[in-house]
Design a protein around this motif. Structure first.
Motif, PDB file in Angstrom:
ATOM      1  N   MET A   1      73.054  19.881  77.255  1.00  0.00           N
ATOM      2  CA  MET A   1      73.331  18.659  76.568  1.00  0.00           C
ATOM      3  C   MET A   1      74.598  17.998  77.111  1.00  0.00           C
ATOM      4  SD  MET A   1      75.259  17.632  73.357  1.00  0.00           S
ATOM      5  CE  MET A   1      76.037  19.163  73.397  1.00  0.00           C
ATOM      6  N   VAL A   2      75.630  18.793  77.361  1.00  0.00           N
ATOM      7  CA  VAL A   2      76.857  18.237  77.926  1.00  0.00           C
ATOM      8  C   VAL A   2      76.566  17.647  79.304  1.00  0.00           C
ATOM      9  CG1 VAL A   2      79.172  18.779  78.784  1.00  0.00           C
ATOM     10  CG2 VAL A   2      78.410  19.703  76.606  1.00  0.00           C
ATOM     11  N   ARG A   3      75.760  18.349  80.069  1.00  0.00           N
ATOM     12  CA  ARG A   3      75.424  17.859  81.406  1.00  0.00           C
ATOM     13  C   ARG A   3      74.704  16.511  81.330  1.00  0.00           C
ATOM     14  NH1 ARG A   3      72.107  21.210  86.009  1.00  0.00           N
ATOM     15  NH2 ARG A   3      72.723  19.869  87.722  1.00  0.00           N
ATOM     16  N   ARG A   4      73.735  16.415  80.436  1.00  0.00           N
ATOM     17  CA  ARG A   4      72.986  15.166  80.286  1.00  0.00           C
ATOM     18  C   ARG A   4      73.923  14.014  79.896  1.00  0.00           C
ATOM     19  NH1 ARG A   4      71.432  12.755  75.933  1.00  0.00           N
ATOM     20  NH2 ARG A   4      71.548  14.587  74.599  1.00  0.00           N
ATOM     21  N   LEU A   5      74.798  14.260  78.936  1.00  0.00           N
ATOM     22  CA  LEU A   5      75.730  13.219  78.496  1.00  0.00           C
ATOM     23  C   LEU A   5      76.698  12.837  79.621  1.00  0.00           C
ATOM     24  CD1 LEU A   5      76.495  14.588  74.923  1.00  0.00           C
ATOM     25  CD2 LEU A   5      75.149  12.546  75.498  1.00  0.00           C
ATOM     26  N   ARG A   6      77.163  13.844  80.368  1.00  0.00           N
ATOM     27  CA  ARG A   6      78.072  13.575  81.496  1.00  0.00           C
ATOM     28  C   ARG A   6      77.373  12.729  82.538  1.00  0.00           C
ATOM     29  NH1 ARG A   6      78.047  15.769  86.308  1.00  0.00           N
ATOM     30  NH2 ARG A   6      76.912  17.665  85.773  1.00  0.00           N
ATOM     31  N   GLU A   7      76.144  13.117  82.886  1.00  0.00           N
ATOM     32  CA  GLU A   7      75.404  12.384  83.910  1.00  0.00           C
ATOM     33  C   GLU A   7      75.048  10.976  83.451  1.00  0.00           C
ATOM     34  OE1 GLU A   7      72.187  15.067  84.791  1.00  0.00           O
ATOM     35  OE2 GLU A   7      73.376  16.101  86.326  1.00  0.00           O
ATOM     36  N   ALA A  17      85.614  17.385  84.656  1.00  0.00           N
ATOM     37  CA  ALA A  17      86.557  18.489  84.490  1.00  0.00           C
ATOM     38  C   ALA A  17      87.991  17.967  84.423  1.00  0.00           C
ATOM     39  CB  ALA A  17      86.408  19.489  85.633  1.00  0.00           C
ATOM     40  N   ALA A  18      88.323  17.024  85.284  1.00  0.00           N
ATOM     41  CA  ALA A  18      89.671  16.451  85.269  1.00  0.00           C
ATOM     42  C   ALA A  18      89.959  15.756  83.939  1.00  0.00           C
ATOM     43  CB  ALA A  18      89.844  15.480  86.430  1.00  0.00           C
ATOM     44  N   LEU A  19      88.975  15.053  83.407  1.00  0.00           N
ATOM     45  CA  LEU A  19      89.156  14.366  82.121  1.00  0.00           C
ATOM     46  C   LEU A  19      89.359  15.345  80.974  1.00  0.00           C
ATOM     47  CD1 LEU A  19      86.448  11.552  82.349  1.00  0.00           C
ATOM     48  CD2 LEU A  19      88.935  11.251  82.390  1.00  0.00           C
ATOM     49  N   THR A  20      88.738  16.502  81.058  1.00  0.00           N
ATOM     50  CA  THR A  20      88.852  17.482  79.977  1.00  0.00           C
ATOM     51  C   THR A  20      90.029  18.435  80.169  1.00  0.00           C
ATOM     52  OG1 THR A  20      87.393  19.104  81.032  1.00  0.00           O
ATOM     53  CG2 THR A  20      86.362  17.467  79.573  1.00  0.00           C
ATOM     54  N   VAL A  27      83.467  23.979  83.487  1.00  0.00           N
ATOM     55  CA  VAL A  27      82.517  22.961  83.032  1.00  0.00           C
ATOM     56  C   VAL A  27      81.099  23.406  83.367  1.00  0.00           C
ATOM     57  CG1 VAL A  27      81.721  20.584  83.403  1.00  0.00           C
ATOM     58  CG2 VAL A  27      84.160  21.060  83.101  1.00  0.00           C
ATOM     59  N   GLY A  28      80.889  23.961  84.541  1.00  0.00           N
ATOM     60  CA  GLY A  28      79.580  24.469  84.917  1.00  0.00           C
ATOM     61  C   GLY A  28      79.110  25.568  83.976  1.00  0.00           C
ATOM     62  N   PHE A  29      80.017  26.481  83.618  1.00  0.00           N
ATOM     63  CA  PHE A  29      79.673  27.537  82.664  1.00  0.00           C
ATOM     64  C   PHE A  29      79.232  26.928  81.329  1.00  0.00           C
ATOM     65  CE2 PHE A  29      82.880  30.480  84.887  1.00  0.00           C
ATOM     66  CZ  PHE A  29      81.892  31.097  85.644  1.00  0.00           C
ATOM     67  N   LEU A  30      79.965  25.927  80.861  1.00  0.00           N
ATOM     68  CA  LEU A  30      79.621  25.269  79.593  1.00  0.00           C
ATOM     69  C   LEU A  30      78.251  24.600  79.686  1.00  0.00           C
ATOM     70  CD1 LEU A  30      83.010  23.573  78.628  1.00  0.00           C
ATOM     71  CD2 LEU A  30      81.971  25.601  77.570  1.00  0.00           C
ATOM     72  N   ARG A  32      75.753  25.296  81.532  1.00  0.00           N
ATOM     73  CA  ARG A  32      74.660  26.268  81.629  1.00  0.00           C
ATOM     74  C   ARG A  32      74.567  27.162  80.395  1.00  0.00           C
ATOM     75  NH1 ARG A  32      76.995  26.456  86.668  1.00  0.00           N
ATOM     76  NH2 ARG A  32      78.022  28.445  86.199  1.00  0.00           N
ATOM     77  N   GLY A  33      75.483  26.969  79.438  1.00  0.00           N
ATOM     78  CA  GLY A  33      75.477  27.770  78.224  1.00  0.00           C
ATOM     79  C   GLY A  33      75.992  29.182  78.422  1.00  0.00           C
ATOM     80  N   GLU A  34      76.753  29.398  79.487  1.00  0.00           N
ATOM     81  CA  GLU A  34      77.298  30.727  79.777  1.00  0.00           C
ATOM     82  C   GLU A  34      78.626  30.970  79.073  1.00  0.00           C
ATOM     83  OE1 GLU A  34      77.393  30.996  84.043  1.00  0.00           O
ATOM     84  OE2 GLU A  34      75.231  30.752  84.193  1.00  0.00           O
ATOM     85  N   ARG A  35      79.226  29.943  78.545  1.00  0.00           N
ATOM     86  CA  ARG A  35      80.470  30.026  77.773  1.00  0.00           C
ATOM     87  C   ARG A  35      80.323  29.130  76.549  1.00  0.00           C
ATOM     88  NH1 ARG A  35      81.415  33.086  81.464  1.00  0.00           N
ATOM     89  NH2 ARG A  35      83.340  33.471  82.560  1.00  0.00           N
ATOM     90  N   SER A  36      81.022  29.517  75.493  1.00  0.00           N
ATOM     91  CA  SER A  36      81.062  28.702  74.280  1.00  0.00           C
ATOM     92  C   SER A  36      82.463  28.119  74.150  1.00  0.00           C
ATOM     93  CB  SER A  36      80.746  29.545  73.052  1.00  0.00           C
ATOM     94  OG  SER A  36      79.443  30.047  73.123  1.00  0.00           O
ATOM     95  N   PRO A  37      82.563  26.812  73.968  1.00  0.00           N
ATOM     96  CA  PRO A  37      83.885  26.194  73.887  1.00  0.00           C
ATOM     97  C   PRO A  37      84.546  26.435  72.538  1.00  0.00           C
ATOM     98  CG  PRO A  37      82.201  24.552  73.513  1.00  0.00           C
ATOM     99  CD  PRO A  37      81.494  25.833  73.875  1.00  0.00           C
ATOM    100  N   ASN A  38      85.875  26.517  72.539  1.00  0.00           N
ATOM    101  CA  ASN A  38      86.597  26.558  71.273  1.00  0.00           C
ATOM    102  C   ASN A  38      86.724  25.122  70.751  1.00  0.00           C
ATOM    103  OD1 ASN A  38      88.841  25.318  72.533  1.00  0.00           O
ATOM    104  ND2 ASN A  38      89.771  27.289  73.025  1.00  0.00           N
ATOM    105  N   ILE A  39      87.287  24.944  69.584  1.00  0.00           N
ATOM    106  CA  ILE A  39      87.326  23.622  68.957  1.00  0.00           C
ATOM    107  C   ILE A  39      88.183  22.642  69.764  1.00  0.00           C
ATOM    108  CG2 ILE A  39      89.233  24.090  67.364  1.00  0.00           C
ATOM    109  CD1 ILE A  39      86.023  22.070  66.632  1.00  0.00           C
ATOM    110  N   GLU A  40      89.243  23.117  70.393  1.00  0.00           N
ATOM    111  CA  GLU A  40      90.068  22.241  71.227  1.00  0.00           C
ATOM    112  C   GLU A  40      89.263  21.723  72.421  1.00  0.00           C
ATOM    113  OE1 GLU A  40      94.000  22.353  74.079  1.00  0.00           O
ATOM    114  OE2 GLU A  40      93.860  23.815  72.452  1.00  0.00           O
TER     115      GLU A  40
END
Length: 62
Positions: A1-7, A17-20, A27-30, A32-40
């Motif tokens: 979903m993040v990838r779709r929104l980014r694209e 990545a620079a913006l975040t 960002v790639g891990f996120l 692909r769902g390989e990492r879960s982001p914290n609230i920040e």
């Protein structure tokens, strides 16, 4: 979903990545769902996508 929104916004993974404030590989891990982001990180992603964090979470099904 993040990838779709980014694209949809025409952002490369590096630019996004620079913006975040994260590394491109994280960002790639996120995307692909390989990492879960914290609230920040959710907030940083939302800002980079010009969304509210609550809208981003809703889009993700939370």
């Amino acid at each position: 979903m993040v990838r779709r929104l980014r694209e949809e916004r025409g952002l490369s993974q590096e630019d996004f990545a620079a913006l975040t404030g994260h590394h491109r590989t994280y960002v790639g891990f996120l995307e692909r769902g390989e990492r879960s982001p914290n609230i920040e990180t959710v907030e940083r992603i939302a800002l980079a996508l010009e969304l509210r964090a609550s809208d981003l979470l809703r889009e993700a099904g939370y």
